[in-house]
Design a protein around this motif. Structure first.
Motif, short mmCIF file in Angstrom:
data_model
loop_
_atom_site.label_atom_id
_atom_site.label_comp_id
_atom_site.label_asym_id
_atom_site.label_seq_id
_atom_site.Cartn_x
_atom_site.Cartn_y
_atom_site.Cartn_z
N PRO A 1 -4.69 52.90 61.74
CA PRO A 1 -4.08 53.33 62.88
C PRO A 1 -4.46 54.15 64.05
O PRO A 1 -4.29 54.19 64.52
CB PRO A 1 -3.13 54.66 61.93
CG PRO A 1 -3.33 53.65 60.38
CD PRO A 1 -4.42 52.76 59.85
N MET B 1 0.78 47.29 57.40
CA MET B 1 0.53 48.79 58.05
C MET B 1 1.38 49.11 59.21
O MET B 1 1.71 50.15 60.34
CB MET B 1 -0.49 47.99 58.91
CG MET B 1 -2.40 47.61 57.98
SD MET B 1 -2.67 48.89 56.26
CE MET B 1 -3.04 50.32 57.68
N GLU C 1 3.42 52.79 59.09
CA GLU C 1 1.84 53.68 59.43
C GLU C 1 1.51 54.37 61.07
O GLU C 1 0.81 55.23 62.09
CB GLU C 1 -0.17 53.95 58.82
CG GLU C 1 0.84 54.28 57.57
CD GLU C 1 -0.06 54.05 56.70
OE1 GLU C 1 -2.24 53.95 57.16
OE2 GLU C 1 -0.84 53.08 55.79
N ASP D 1 4.34 55.60 63.31
CA ASP D 1 4.24 56.63 63.31
C ASP D 1 3.26 57.49 64.14
O ASP D 1 2.84 58.21 64.59
CB ASP D 1 4.42 56.99 61.80
CG ASP D 1 5.09 56.73 61.30
OD1 ASP D 1 6.00 56.70 61.63
OD2 ASP D 1 5.31 56.71 59.55
#
Ligand code: FNR
Length: 390
Positions: free
Chosen positions: A264, A297, A300, A303
């Motif tokens: 991320p 993934m 994440e 976010d």
């Protein structure tokens, strides 16, 4: 405009391509030369990441809601200020002439008819200008395999701009070609054979450089020219974050990075470097084998990005349910890759169109059955993570 399984229009209307997502590859295998089939169906290493992409979808299940007003669904979305009919885009896929003579120009035509953005690959078998003409007023984006030579890069960006490509997608995960046994065992790298790749040969700057280097036109020794092209684009040398400035300074439209998923933190760096969007993708398991499934993934990264950039998704989309899952985990739209190219291989542009129409009809119906009226209503609470059977 979308047909539904129950409205009668499906009777005898999918004559070319199977509607079963699990049989599509097998049908394509019957039609295609072995080398072409292996090129699309193969992945990197032992295909662990390719398998993981599918398994990750299996781990999420939809939790449908009942007695909601969903008789008419709204599949429209907005990306970078443009409205589209549906939440799917055509993934950039290179060398399409190895699958069918209709190649990119045929598929771009189909995408224009369905208002599906056609993302043209740098490794296309058709030129930028040919694709633009075939796509007409249809939406089109340009995917860049980022050359080491800035002059060639700028020439490609310039041609894409002049030909109406609205969004620039920069693929990051293929700066070196991965170990792909299905191709290596056949000694098959279409680019090196000069098979199916047009763009290097059609770019005036590249041609000039080719003449200066070899003293002749690329066509006179296609393998030599293709190796030179490959050496520049997939050069085994990675770019770095600071180099993004060149692209940002020379592309006024939306800039999207494809292949972000390893962390991320990379998504945050993309925003810091002025990118408008990212495509969470592992290249369909064709690059780093052993890499995590892209879907794993996605939450994440969504976010980490928040509303600072648009998050799109690919790698493993096969069904309508997969699309709803990716949208519910926060993707604004998804790219569909292999299934459409199997359709192209089976029956040319008509086959590709059937695959796209089938996926969209299924999506429309499945959203209704899940109790979802609009794309924006796909939320994480629609899903439950489960593990069946250990
Ligand atoms: C690709 N992909 C790809 N990506 C890209 O950015 N430029 C390209 O030229 C290509 N070429 C290409 C060829 C073939 C035969 C395949 C199968 C894939 C990757 C593609 O855009 C997308 O990330 C994957 O196809 C997603 O995986 P699935 O869902 O198709 O399995």
């Amino acid at each position: 405009q979308l047909r539904r399984p129950t409205d009668g229009t499906f009777l005898n209307k999918f004559p070319l391509v199977t509607t079963d997502p699990n049989k599509l590859a097998a049908q394509a295998k019957e039609k295609l030369p072995e080398t072409s089939y292996n090129y699309i169906a193969g992945g990197a290493g032992e295909k662990a990441t390719m398998d993981a992409n599918r398994l990750a979808f299996r781990q999420w299940k939809l939790v449908p809601r009942m007695l909601r007003e969903t008789s008419i669904r709204d599949l429209t979305i907005e990306l970078f200020g443009e409205k589209y009919e549906t939440p799917i885009l055509m993934a950039p896929i290179g060398v399409q002439s190895i699958f069918h003579e209709d190649k990119e120009t045929g598929l771009a035509e189909v995408c224009a008819e369905l208002d599906v953005p056609f993302i043209m690959s740098t490794a296309a078998s058709s030129t930028i200008e040919e694709v633009a003409e075939a796509s007409g007023n249809g939406p089109r984006w340009y995917q860049l395999y980022w050359p080491q030579d800035d002059e060639v890069t700028l020439s490609l960006l310039d041609r894409a701009k002049k030909n109406g490509f609205k969004v620039l997608v920069v693929t990051l995960d293929t700066w070196a070609l991965a170990w792909r046994p299905a191709d290596l065992d056949n000694g098959y790298v279409p680019f090196i054979k000069g098979t199916g790749v047009q763009v290097g040969l059609s770019d005036p700057v590249f041609r000039r450089k080719c003449r200066a280097k070899f003293g002749h036109e690329p066509e006179e020794n296609i393998v030599e020219a293709s190796v030179a092209w490959l050496g520049d684009v997939v050069s085994g040398k990675s770019h770095t974050w600071d180099r993004l400035k060149l692209l940002r300074d020379n592309w006024e439209g939306p800039l999207v990075l494809k292949g972000i998923q390893k962390h991320p933190e990379d998504a945050k760096l993309a925003i810091e470097h002025g990118c408008d969007g990212i495509i969470v993708s592992n290249h369909g398991g064709r690059q780093l084998d052993g890499a995590v499934a892209s879907l794993e993934m996605l939450p994440e990264i969504v976010d980490a990005v928040g509303d600072k950039a648009t998050v799109l998704f690919d790698s493993g989309i096969r069904t309508a349910a997969d699309i709803i899952k990716a949208l519910s985990l926060g993707a604004k739209a998804v790219l569909v890759g292999r299934p459409v190219i199997y359709g192209l291989g089976i029956a040319g542009k008509a086959g590709a169109k059937e695959v796209l129409q089938g996926i969209l009809a299924d999506l429309d119906q499945s959203m209704g059955l899940a109790g979802i009226q609009r794309v924006g209503d796909c939320k994480r609470e629609m899903l439950r993570k489960v593990v069946y059977g250990g």
